[in-house]
Design an enzyme around this catalytic site. Structure first.
Site, PDB file in Angstrom:
ATOM      1  N   TRP A  90    -113.706  78.666  86.271  1.00 49.86           N
ATOM      2  CA  TRP A  90    -114.858  79.458  86.744  1.00 49.86           C
ATOM      3  C   TRP A  90    -116.123  79.080  85.995  1.00 49.86           C
ATOM      4  O   TRP A  90    -117.210  79.031  86.576  1.00 49.86           O
ATOM      5  CB  TRP A  90    -114.549  80.946  86.664  1.00 49.86           C
ATOM      6  CG  TRP A  90    -113.417  81.314  87.576  1.00 49.86           C
ATOM      7  CD1 TRP A  90    -112.146  81.674  87.223  1.00 49.86           C
ATOM      8  CD2 TRP A  90    -113.426  81.262  89.010  1.00 49.86           C
ATOM      9  NE1 TRP A  90    -111.375  81.865  88.342  1.00 49.86           N
ATOM     10  CE2 TRP A  90    -112.128  81.624  89.451  1.00 49.86           C
ATOM     11  CE3 TRP A  90    -114.400  80.958  89.967  1.00 49.86           C
ATOM     12  CZ2 TRP A  90    -111.786  81.692  90.803  1.00 49.86           C
ATOM     13  CZ3 TRP A  90    -114.057  81.024  91.320  1.00 49.86           C
ATOM     14  CH2 TRP A  90    -112.762  81.384  91.724  1.00 49.86           C
ATOM     15  N   ASP A 160    -119.869  86.536  82.943  1.00 50.49           N
ATOM     16  CA  ASP A 160    -119.032  86.746  84.118  1.00 50.49           C
ATOM     17  C   ASP A 160    -117.831  87.542  83.614  1.00 50.49           C
ATOM     18  O   ASP A 160    -116.978  87.031  82.897  1.00 50.49           O
ATOM     19  CB  ASP A 160    -118.591  85.393  84.686  1.00 50.49           C
ATOM     20  CG  ASP A 160    -117.606  85.545  85.858  1.00 50.49           C
ATOM     21  OD1 ASP A 160    -117.230  86.682  86.183  1.00 50.49           O
ATOM     22  OD2 ASP A 160    -117.214  84.518  86.429  1.00 50.49           O
ATOM     23  N   LYS A 184    -110.642  92.455  91.003  1.00 51.14           N
ATOM     24  CA  LYS A 184    -109.622  92.388  89.953  1.00 51.14           C
ATOM     25  C   LYS A 184    -109.375  93.782  89.347  1.00 51.14           C
ATOM     26  O   LYS A 184    -108.250  94.218  89.232  1.00 51.14           O
ATOM     27  CB  LYS A 184    -110.070  91.437  88.835  1.00 51.14           C
ATOM     28  CG  LYS A 184    -110.381  90.017  89.306  1.00 51.14           C
ATOM     29  CD  LYS A 184    -109.114  89.250  89.633  1.00 51.14           C
ATOM     30  CE  LYS A 184    -109.347  87.758  89.742  1.00 51.14           C
ATOM     31  NZ  LYS A 184    -110.147  87.353  90.887  1.00 51.14           N
TER      32      LYS A 184
END
Length: 349
Positions: A90, A160, A184
């Site tokens: 990511w 993030d 999530k």
């Protein structure tokens, strides 16, 4: 996964929310009922995370992947330089996107050891002229997480936090901007939460698309266009569930207990092991491997037959991965460990 009490509450209110005769999915985002939902969700999140008053909470769409572009578009306003820490898949995507808008410098990386650890980040590494420093606090695929938040001095820290937001207590004031895809730990896919310090809003260039300017969402209370109304409602129910549980202090205790159960077993197993350096281990995503790809495949197949879902590791790293987000109960981890013990006994013969 979502907490069962949250799903059950949503089920009872599905066709008739607050005696309105309508589902939340049918409510106008300009209605009084939805205003109560979105302002309630924001207040609950502020309380849970102890968000200071000089931060805005935005509910937007597009996921963390859209934030990879929104962050540089809005924040690369002075030197047009940003420092990034590369800790996995990511981070790489965030770096690639940011390079379209300015000068990106990777100040620390763990790519040399297949992202199996979190590199040290010291203030001396940071360019004092950088518009921001970017980290990924938890790496879902690699199973690593920052145990300490880097001190970036006067340079805003952007994080993030998609995969570990609300899993433990954090000091929001250490960050200039936090973003997280909801799917999530917050709610269903389609919603993204942005927590941004007010002084970082309003610096996007004229060429920035309206919907990618934080100012647009900040000034309209996240209602510039129709937001993901049902996603925000579900997030509110999750925030209520967390509050009833005792907040993030209690949630963190449960999460650490779950992680210790699994890491404890991996530490003494003759078959399975964790590929992650001990001081960098995530409490949300726990990858583990067996001695062979054949055993890995057998494990995933037999686990599914035993009712244990989604244990296949990401295709880029292989092996297995247990994602034990907030809603996963301790019993779920206990069931996994029991299955792993039986599997080890059966296949060791």
């Amino acid at each position: 996964m979502l907490p069962l009490p949250v799903l059950e509450k949503a089920q009872t209110e599905l066709v008739n929310y607050a005696d309105s005769g309508m589902s939340v999915m049918e409510l106008s985002h300009r209605s009084g009922l939805f205003t109560d939902i979105i302002t309630g969700a924001e207040q609950l999140l502020r309380d849970l995370m102890n968000i200071p008053d000089n931060y805005k909470v935005l509910f937007v769409q597009g996921g963390a992947s859209q934030q990879f572009a929104m962050v540089p578009l809005n924040l690369l306003s002075n030197s047009k330089k940003a420092d990034y820490v590369n800790t996995g898949s990511w981070s790489k995507k965030a770096i690639k996107e940011a390079k379209k808008y300015g000068e990106v410098r990777v100040i620390a990386s763990s790519e040399d050891k297949n992202f199996s650890y979190i590199p040290e980040v010291t203030s001396s590494m940071i360019d004092p002229e950088a518009d921001y420093v970017h980290i990924t606090t938890n790496n879902t695929i690699e199973g690593t997480a920052f145990q300490n938040i880097p001190d970036t001095g006067g340079v805003p820290l952007v994080a993030d936090m998609s995969s570990n937001i609300l899993s433990e207590e954090i000091d929001v004031s250490k960050f200039g901007l936090i973003y997280a895809g909801a799917q999530k730990n917050i709610g269903p896919a389609g919603l993204t939460v942005v927590i941004i310090r007010e002084d970082l809003i309003g610096h996007a260039p004229e060429s920035c698309p309206t919907m990618l300017d934080y100012k647009t969402h900040s000034e309209s209370g996240s209602l510039y266009n129709t937001p993901p109304t049902y996603g925000i409602y579900m997030a509110k129910l999750v925030f209520e569930w967390l509050k009833e549980l005792g907040g993030l202090k209690e949630m963190e205790k449960i999460n650490r207990k779950k992680a210790e159960l699994l890491y404890g077993f991996l530490g003494q197993s003759a078959m399975f092991q964790s590929p992650v350096q001990e001081d960098s281990r995530s409490i949300m995503n726990i990858p583990f491997v067996s001695p062979s790809a054949e055993l890995d495949a057998a494990f995933v197949k037999e686990a599914k037959e035993a009712g244990l879902e989604t244990l296949k590791g990401h295709r880029s790293v292989g092996g297995m991965r247990a994602s034990i987000y907030n809603a996963m109960p301790v019993e779920g981890v206990e069931a996994l460990v029991e299955f792993m013990k039986h599997f080890e006994e059966k296949h060791a013969q």
